[in-house]
Design an enzyme around this catalytic site. Sequence first.
Site, short mmCIF file in Angstrom:
data_model
loop_
_atom_site.label_atom_id
_atom_site.label_comp_id
_atom_site.label_asym_id
_atom_site.label_seq_id
_atom_site.Cartn_x
_atom_site.Cartn_y
_atom_site.Cartn_z
N ASP A 53 0.82 -1.21 0.00
CA ASP A 53 0.00 0.00 0.00
C ASP A 53 0.86 1.26 0.00
O ASP A 53 0.46 2.29 -0.53
CB ASP A 53 -0.97 0.01 1.19
CG ASP A 53 -2.27 0.73 0.84
OD1 ASP A 53 -2.79 0.49 -0.26
OD2 ASP A 53 -2.75 1.53 1.65
N GLU A 146 -11.02 6.32 -2.04
CA GLU A 146 -10.98 6.73 -0.64
C GLU A 146 -12.10 6.05 0.16
O GLU A 146 -11.90 5.62 1.30
CB GLU A 146 -11.11 8.26 -0.51
CG GLU A 146 -9.94 9.03 -1.14
CD GLU A 146 -8.63 8.92 -0.36
OE1 GLU A 146 -8.27 7.80 0.05
OE2 GLU A 146 -7.97 9.95 -0.18
N GLU A 216 -9.76 -2.91 -6.07
CA GLU A 216 -9.65 -2.99 -4.60
C GLU A 216 -9.77 -4.44 -4.12
O GLU A 216 -9.02 -4.87 -3.24
CB GLU A 216 -10.72 -2.12 -3.93
CG GLU A 216 -10.49 -0.62 -4.07
CD GLU A 216 -9.32 -0.09 -3.22
OE1 GLU A 216 -8.89 -0.77 -2.28
OE2 GLU A 216 -8.84 1.01 -3.55
C1 HMH Z 1 -5.34 0.12 -2.40
C2 HMH Z 1 -5.75 1.36 -1.70
N1 HMH Z 1 -6.97 1.85 -1.92
C3 HMH Z 1 -7.39 2.98 -1.31
C4 HMH Z 1 -6.56 3.65 -0.45
C5 HMH Z 1 -7.08 4.89 0.25
O1 HMH Z 1 -6.21 5.94 0.28
C6 HMH Z 1 -5.27 3.10 -0.24
N2 HMH Z 1 -4.40 3.71 0.62
N3 HMH Z 1 -4.91 1.98 -0.87
#
Ligand code: HMH
Length: 226
Positions: A53, A146, A216
């Site tokens: 991430d 978000e 996601e």
């Molecule tokens: C994969 C992913 N989706 C959304 C966010 C939200 O900022 C993040 N940090 N990482």
Amino acid sequence: MESRSSSGDMGRIASWVKSHRPMYHRATQHPFVVGISDGSVDLSAFKRWLAQDYIFVKEFVPFLASVLLKAWKHSDDESDMEILLGGMTSLSDELAWFRKEASKWDVKLVGIAPQQANLEYCRFLQSLMLPEVDYAVAITAFWAIETVYQESFSLCLDSSSKTPEELMETCQRWGSANFGHYCCSLQKIADRCLEKASSDIIRKAEEAFVCVLEHEVNFWNMSCGE
Ligand SMILES: Cc1ncc(CO)c(N)n1
């Protein structure tokens, strides 16, 4: 009375959340997140997520910059800029938080290769950065990205959840009421843009929303080690 085209009393965004409910559910109540909230999460999965991430959020900065540029060029509401600039500030804070969190877990952040699902998601972000992508489409995608995290991590803050203490900071980062308000502001911007958009733009924005949900889900799957 204000007319809201084909979506009745609901804004476009709410109507899409409703019409894509099963996919939305898969993205926002993924086993990875459910595992955090019931305390069964595999910590090696959490660490993998953390490092991946961080790579994603670094890519998210130029994406947000492209949304800001579109707001500056095309928005008829000055407050969009303020809201997006606030988002940029929290991203800067977020990157520093990732580095601190990674050292707490002894997770390496430098020299880490993005995994396939991450690469594909970043490639999708890059496609949305192109100048020909409409502001309404980009802001819809931004809202969705978000909001998936907001919905996911707020689940882990529920009074009935058994989130491990050492993961609470992560969950508060995205699951807090404050982050929830920010997502609502983004939704209002997206709805306002979509109200005046052509049917072609509306279709593209809905497609972008669904694509975000798919990416996601793949990102959570990747974090689980699948
Ligand atoms: C994969 C992913 N989706 C959304 C966010 C939200 O900022 C993040 N940090 N990482």
